[in-house]
Design a protein around this motif. Structure first.
Motif, PDB file in Angstrom:
ATOM      1  N   THR A   1       1.231  -1.086  -0.174  1.00  0.00           N
ATOM      2  CA  THR A   1       0.421  -0.265   0.410  1.00  0.00           C
ATOM      3  C   THR A   1       1.204   1.288  -0.095  1.00  0.00           C
ATOM      4  O   THR A   1       0.868   2.301  -1.178  1.00  0.00           O
ATOM      5  N   LEU A   2       1.877   1.275   0.668  1.00  0.00           N
ATOM      6  CA  LEU A   2       2.432   2.093   0.769  1.00  0.00           C
ATOM      7  C   LEU A   2       3.005   2.372  -0.553  1.00  0.00           C
ATOM      8  O   LEU A   2       3.781   4.144  -0.508  1.00  0.00           O
ATOM      9  N   SER A   3       4.024   1.075  -0.819  1.00  0.00           N
ATOM     10  CA  SER A   3       4.305   1.899  -2.279  1.00  0.00           C
ATOM     11  C   SER A   3       3.678   1.991  -3.667  1.00  0.00           C
ATOM     12  O   SER A   3       4.166   3.300  -4.122  1.00  0.00           O
ATOM     13  N   VAL A   4       2.875   1.897  -3.345  1.00  0.00           N
ATOM     14  CA  VAL A   4       1.447   2.340  -4.561  1.00  0.00           C
ATOM     15  C   VAL A   4       1.082   3.689  -4.536  1.00  0.00           C
ATOM     16  O   VAL A   4       1.513   4.894  -4.944  1.00  0.00           O
ATOM     17  N   LEU A   5       1.054   4.092  -3.299  1.00  0.00           N
ATOM     18  CA  LEU A   5       0.780   5.062  -2.820  1.00  0.00           C
ATOM     19  C   LEU A   5       1.586   5.923  -3.367  1.00  0.00           C
ATOM     20  O   LEU A   5       1.975   7.370  -3.352  1.00  0.00           O
TER      21      LEU A   5
ATOM     22  N   GLU B   1       0.729   7.271  11.784  1.00  0.00           N
ATOM     23  CA  GLU B   1       1.278   8.699  11.154  1.00  0.00           C
ATOM     24  C   GLU B   1       2.326   8.347   9.151  1.00  0.00           C
ATOM     25  O   GLU B   1       2.589   9.335   8.964  1.00  0.00           O
ATOM     26  N   TRP B   2       1.725   7.260   8.783  1.00  0.00           N
ATOM     27  CA  TRP B   2       2.190   7.079   7.898  1.00  0.00           C
ATOM     28  C   TRP B   2       1.623   7.706   6.866  1.00  0.00           C
ATOM     29  O   TRP B   2       2.319   7.344   5.409  1.00  0.00           O
ATOM     30  N   VAL B   3       0.353   7.651   6.522  1.00  0.00           N
ATOM     31  CA  VAL B   3      -0.808   8.081   5.150  1.00  0.00           C
ATOM     32  C   VAL B   3      -1.411   9.020   5.936  1.00  0.00           C
ATOM     33  O   VAL B   3      -1.686   9.491   7.612  1.00  0.00           O
ATOM     34  N   LYS B   4      -2.035  10.198   5.276  1.00  0.00           N
ATOM     35  CA  LYS B   4      -3.171  10.676   5.690  1.00  0.00           C
ATOM     36  C   LYS B   4      -4.293  10.494   4.796  1.00  0.00           C
ATOM     37  O   LYS B   4      -3.880  10.443   3.257  1.00  0.00           O
ATOM     38  N   ARG B   5      -5.254  11.960   5.258  1.00  0.00           N
ATOM     39  CA  ARG B   5      -6.558  11.225   4.325  1.00  0.00           C
ATOM     40  C   ARG B   5      -6.843  12.977   4.355  1.00  0.00           C
ATOM     41  O   ARG B   5      -6.809  13.762   4.875  1.00  0.00           O
ATOM     42  N   ILE B   6      -7.184  13.553   1.917  1.00  0.00           N
ATOM     43  CA  ILE B   6      -6.871  15.104   2.130  1.00  0.00           C
ATOM     44  C   ILE B   6      -7.941  14.595   1.429  1.00  0.00           C
ATOM     45  O   ILE B   6      -8.818  13.763   0.471  1.00  0.00           O
ATOM     46  N   ALA B   7      -8.216  16.058   0.822  1.00  0.00           N
ATOM     47  CA  ALA B   7     -10.060  16.047   0.537  1.00  0.00           C
ATOM     48  C   ALA B   7      -9.555  15.299  -1.450  1.00  0.00           C
ATOM     49  O   ALA B   7      -8.485  16.026  -1.579  1.00  0.00           O
ATOM     50  N   ASP B   8     -10.873  14.693  -2.200  1.00  0.00           N
ATOM     51  CA  ASP B   8     -10.719  15.123  -3.279  1.00  0.00           C
ATOM     52  C   ASP B   8     -10.806  16.461  -4.635  1.00  0.00           C
ATOM     53  O   ASP B   8     -11.653  16.792  -3.542  1.00  0.00           O
TER      54      ASP B   8
ATOM     55  N   THR C   1       2.617  10.264   3.701  1.00  0.00           N
ATOM     56  CA  THR C   1       3.176  11.154   4.415  1.00  0.00           C
ATOM     57  C   THR C   1       5.067  10.694   4.299  1.00  0.00           C
ATOM     58  O   THR C   1       5.267   9.525   4.145  1.00  0.00           O
ATOM     59  N   ASP C   2       5.432  11.506   5.167  1.00  0.00           N
ATOM     60  CA  ASP C   2       6.797  12.060   4.636  1.00  0.00           C
ATOM     61  C   ASP C   2       7.867  10.733   5.458  1.00  0.00           C
ATOM     62  O   ASP C   2       8.407   9.528   5.709  1.00  0.00           O
ATOM     63  N   ARG C   3       6.382  10.351   6.869  1.00  0.00           N
ATOM     64  CA  ARG C   3       6.875   9.696   8.135  1.00  0.00           C
ATOM     65  C   ARG C   3       6.362   7.770   7.396  1.00  0.00           C
ATOM     66  O   ARG C   3       7.700   7.212   7.242  1.00  0.00           O
TER      67      ARG C   3
END
Length: 154
Positions: free
Chosen positions: A40-44, A77-84, A96-98
């Motif tokens: 998942t992190l790799s895909v992102l 804190e490895w991913v975050k939700r952002i508005a589409d 995220t950077d982390r």
């Protein structure tokens, strides 16, 4: 080179060998993280922010599984939700950077675990591996670009 039975066999063997190598590295490290986390992190990292359903598809897990996985990744804190930007009611998931640092640390750990298996390679064998990686990376990048272009036309 046109498609041949030999090329088909080599590509199939390469995929199987890569999967075996990945599983072996994960076993050697003793990591308890799910392979789906790293996928998942790799895909992102490769695709950039995507909606949950698309992320589930690309990570090869069911949407309910991805929902739980994303919840855990947000807590870490490895991913975050952002508005589409295309739909104010929807969210996209972004690394995220982390999360990028954790993914890089994982990749470094995998590589370090496998170095002893390859320490006796000759220089020409290392060069062949480097060339193989470059070929695979270029084909995967082309595939990603083609998929993005098709998705953009929908």
């Amino acid at each position: 080179m046109p498609e041949t039975p030999e090329l088909r066999q080599i590509i199939g063997d390469l995929v199987v060998a890569a999967h075996r190598l990945t599983r072996l590295a994960a076993q050697v490290t003793g990591s308890t993280e799910s392979p789906a986390t790293w996928r998942t992190l790799s895909v992102l990292q490769t695709s950039g922010p995507v909606r949950l359903g698309e992320l589930a598809t690309q990570s090869r897990v069911a949407q309910p599984t991805m929902t739980k996985l994303v919840r855990n990744l947000v807590e870490a804190e490895w991913v975050k939700r952002i508005a589409d930007t295309d739909d104010a009611r929807a969210w996209q998931i972004a690394i995220t950077d982390r999360g990028a640092d954790a993914l890089q640390a994982w990749r470094t750990e995998l590589a370090s675990a496998l170095v002893p298996m390859f320490a006796d390679l000759r220089e020409d064998e290392v060069a062949a591996m480097r060339t193989t990686v470059e070929i695979i990376r270029s084909r995967a990048d082309l595939s990603t670009a083609a998929s993005a272009a098709v998705a953009g036309r929908r």
